[in-house]
Design a protein around this motif. Structure first.
Motif, PDB file in Angstrom:
ATOM      1  N   THR A  74      46.637  -3.344   9.914  1.00 14.88           N
ATOM      2  CA  THR A  74      46.966  -2.568  11.092  1.00 14.88           C
ATOM      3  C   THR A  74      48.151  -2.041  11.133  1.00 14.88           C
ATOM      4  N   LEU A  75      49.082  -2.888  10.963  1.00 21.40           N
ATOM      5  CA  LEU A  75      50.605  -2.191  11.032  1.00 21.40           C
ATOM      6  C   LEU A  75      50.668  -1.303   9.884  1.00 21.40           C
ATOM      7  N   LEU A  76      50.183  -1.536   8.553  1.00 17.88           N
ATOM      8  CA  LEU A  76      50.325  -0.470   7.285  1.00 17.88           C
ATOM      9  C   LEU A  76      49.896   0.606   7.888  1.00 17.88           C
ATOM     10  N   LYS A  77      48.546   0.733   8.545  1.00 18.68           N
ATOM     11  CA  LYS A  77      48.006   1.669   8.880  1.00 18.68           C
ATOM     12  C   LYS A  77      48.783   2.691  10.019  1.00 18.68           C
ATOM     13  N   SER A  78      49.455   1.800  11.040  1.00 20.98           N
ATOM     14  CA  SER A  78      49.826   2.587  11.931  1.00 20.98           C
ATOM     15  C   SER A  78      51.258   3.146  11.453  1.00 20.98           C
ATOM     16  N   LEU A  79      51.972   2.839  10.407  1.00 18.45           N
ATOM     17  CA  LEU A  79      52.948   3.456   9.830  1.00 18.45           C
ATOM     18  C   LEU A  79      52.860   4.316   8.517  1.00 18.45           C
ATOM     19  N   LEU A  80      51.540   5.004   8.517  1.00 24.64           N
ATOM     20  CA  LEU A  80      51.102   5.632   7.726  1.00 24.64           C
ATOM     21  C   LEU A  80      52.094   6.922   7.335  1.00 24.64           C
ATOM     22  N   GLY A  81      52.335   7.644   8.069  1.00 18.23           N
ATOM     23  CA  GLY A  81      53.179   8.859   8.225  1.00 18.23           C
ATOM     24  C   GLY A  81      54.646   8.452   7.839  1.00 18.23           C
ATOM     25  N   GLN A  82      55.180   7.212   7.973  1.00 17.44           N
ATOM     26  CA  GLN A  82      56.487   6.778   7.589  1.00 17.44           C
ATOM     27  C   GLN A  82      56.772   6.214   6.070  1.00 17.44           C
ATOM     28  N   LEU A  83      55.759   6.165   5.629  1.00 18.21           N
ATOM     29  CA  LEU A  83      55.733   5.198   4.392  1.00 18.21           C
ATOM     30  C   LEU A  83      56.519   6.187   3.504  1.00 18.21           C
ATOM     31  N   THR A  84      57.328   5.319   2.555  1.00 14.53           N
ATOM     32  CA  THR A  84      57.933   5.979   1.370  1.00 14.53           C
ATOM     33  C   THR A  84      57.577   5.389   0.096  1.00 14.53           C
ATOM     34  N   CYS A  85      57.262   6.179  -0.923  1.00 15.20           N
ATOM     35  CA  CYS A  85      56.988   5.653  -2.243  1.00 15.20           C
ATOM     36  C   CYS A  85      58.008   5.388  -3.200  1.00 15.20           C
ATOM     37  N   VAL A  86      58.290   4.189  -3.534  1.00 10.41           N
ATOM     38  CA  VAL A  86      59.100   3.744  -4.456  1.00 10.41           C
ATOM     39  C   VAL A  86      58.802   3.546  -5.898  1.00 10.41           C
ATOM     40  N   MET A  87      58.965   4.273  -7.014  1.00 16.74           N
ATOM     41  CA  MET A  87      58.227   4.085  -8.161  1.00 16.74           C
ATOM     42  C   MET A  87      59.315   3.260  -9.096  1.00 16.74           C
ATOM     43  N   LEU A  88      58.997   2.211  -9.750  1.00 12.86           N
ATOM     44  CA  LEU A  88      60.124   1.688 -10.709  1.00 12.86           C
ATOM     45  C   LEU A  88      59.212   1.128 -11.725  1.00 12.86           C
ATOM     46  N   HIS A  89      60.024   0.804 -12.922  1.00  9.92           N
ATOM     47  CA  HIS A  89      59.409   0.277 -14.313  1.00  9.92           C
ATOM     48  C   HIS A  89      58.741  -0.955 -13.969  1.00  9.92           C
ATOM     49  N   ALA A  90      57.747  -1.163 -14.612  1.00 12.00           N
ATOM     50  CA  ALA A  90      57.030  -2.509 -14.528  1.00 12.00           C
ATOM     51  C   ALA A  90      57.808  -3.586 -14.656  1.00 12.00           C
ATOM     52  N   PRO A  91      57.731  -4.684 -14.004  1.00 10.01           N
ATOM     53  CA  PRO A  91      58.541  -5.929 -14.288  1.00 10.01           C
ATOM     54  C   PRO A  91      58.186  -6.501 -15.861  1.00 10.01           C
ATOM     55  N   GLY A  92      58.778  -7.235 -16.089  1.00 11.35           N
ATOM     56  CA  GLY A  92      58.668  -7.920 -17.345  1.00 11.35           C
ATOM     57  C   GLY A  92      59.385  -7.089 -18.566  1.00 11.35           C
ATOM     58  N   ASP A  93      58.509  -6.570 -19.504  1.00 15.19           N
ATOM     59  CA  ASP A  93      58.990  -5.668 -20.534  1.00 15.19           C
ATOM     60  C   ASP A  93      59.423  -4.294 -20.174  1.00 15.19           C
ATOM     61  N   GLY A  94      59.084  -3.965 -18.996  1.00 15.76           N
ATOM     62  CA  GLY A  94      59.421  -2.714 -18.336  1.00 15.76           C
ATOM     63  C   GLY A  94      58.672  -1.524 -18.844  1.00 15.76           C
ATOM     64  N   SER A  95      57.307  -1.815 -19.706  1.00 17.31           N
ATOM     65  CA  SER A  95      56.393  -0.724 -20.050  1.00 17.31           C
ATOM     66  C   SER A  95      55.580  -0.472 -18.852  1.00 17.31           C
ATOM     67  N   GLY A  96      55.477   1.082 -18.566  1.00 15.96           N
ATOM     68  CA  GLY A  96      54.824   1.304 -17.375  1.00 15.96           C
ATOM     69  C   GLY A  96      55.506   1.586 -16.285  1.00 15.96           C
ATOM     70  N   TRP A  97      54.843   1.868 -15.136  1.00 10.82           N
ATOM     71  CA  TRP A  97      55.154   2.089 -13.888  1.00 10.82           C
ATOM     72  C   TRP A  97      54.344   1.658 -12.854  1.00 10.82           C
ATOM     73  N   CYS A  98      55.282   0.957 -11.643  1.00  6.02           N
ATOM     74  CA  CYS A  98      54.489   0.490 -10.549  1.00  6.02           C
ATOM     75  C   CYS A  98      54.881   1.244  -9.243  1.00  6.02           C
ATOM     76  N   TRP A  99      54.178   1.315  -8.195  1.00  6.21           N
ATOM     77  CA  TRP A  99      54.656   1.994  -7.101  1.00  6.21           C
ATOM     78  C   TRP A  99      54.528   0.716  -5.919  1.00  6.21           C
ATOM     79  N   SER A 100      55.395   0.877  -5.091  1.00  6.54           N
ATOM     80  CA  SER A 100      55.483   0.230  -3.637  1.00  6.54           C
ATOM     81  C   SER A 100      55.764   1.186  -2.554  1.00  6.54           C
TER      82      SER A 100
END
Length: 119
Positions: A27-53
């Motif tokens: 419910t909190l996440l839904k209420s913050l929908l217009g305020q969310l920021t996407c952060v894209m980083l290399h995947a943990p571990g060997d760093g191959s690939g991309w993950c978002w948060s």
């Protein structure tokens, strides 16, 4: 969070002790929908690939990608799908995950599994 086809689209950044706390976070996440920021980083571990948060205005990570994506553009598209699905989902749709069957599985009947004798 699952898409309509059952595919996991996002997971909570932190685990919660019970379904009620998960629902409150959704419910909190839904209420913050217009305020969310996407952060894209290399995947943990060997760093191959991309993950978002997905982060709120204070920098708290609320949701993360369920897997690493080979390409940056694919990861970005996955985040956009998450935001779109979040916008189209009501808090009632989230429900209590303990009472919903997993995607593609029929709910268990009290008198045995589907297709068993007596059904």
């Amino acid at each position: 969070m699952r898409a309509h086809n059952g595919r996991v689209v996002a997971v909570a950044a932190e685990s919660r002790p019970d379904p009620g706390a998960c629902h409150a976070d959704f419910t909190l996440l839904k209420s913050l929908l217009g305020q969310l920021t996407c952060v894209m980083l290399h995947a943990p571990g060997d760093g191959s690939g991309w993950c978002w948060s997905a982060r709120d205005v204070r920098g708290r990570t609320l949701a993360v990608s369920p897997r690493a994506y080979e390409r940056y553009s694919t990861c970005q598209t996955a985040y956009e799908r998450f935001v779109s699905l979040l916008a189209d989902t009501t808090t009632d749709d989230a429900g209590d995950p303990a009472t919903r069957p997993a995607a593609g599985k029929a709910p268990r009947r009290p008198d045995g599994p589907p297709g068993s004798p007596g059904q």
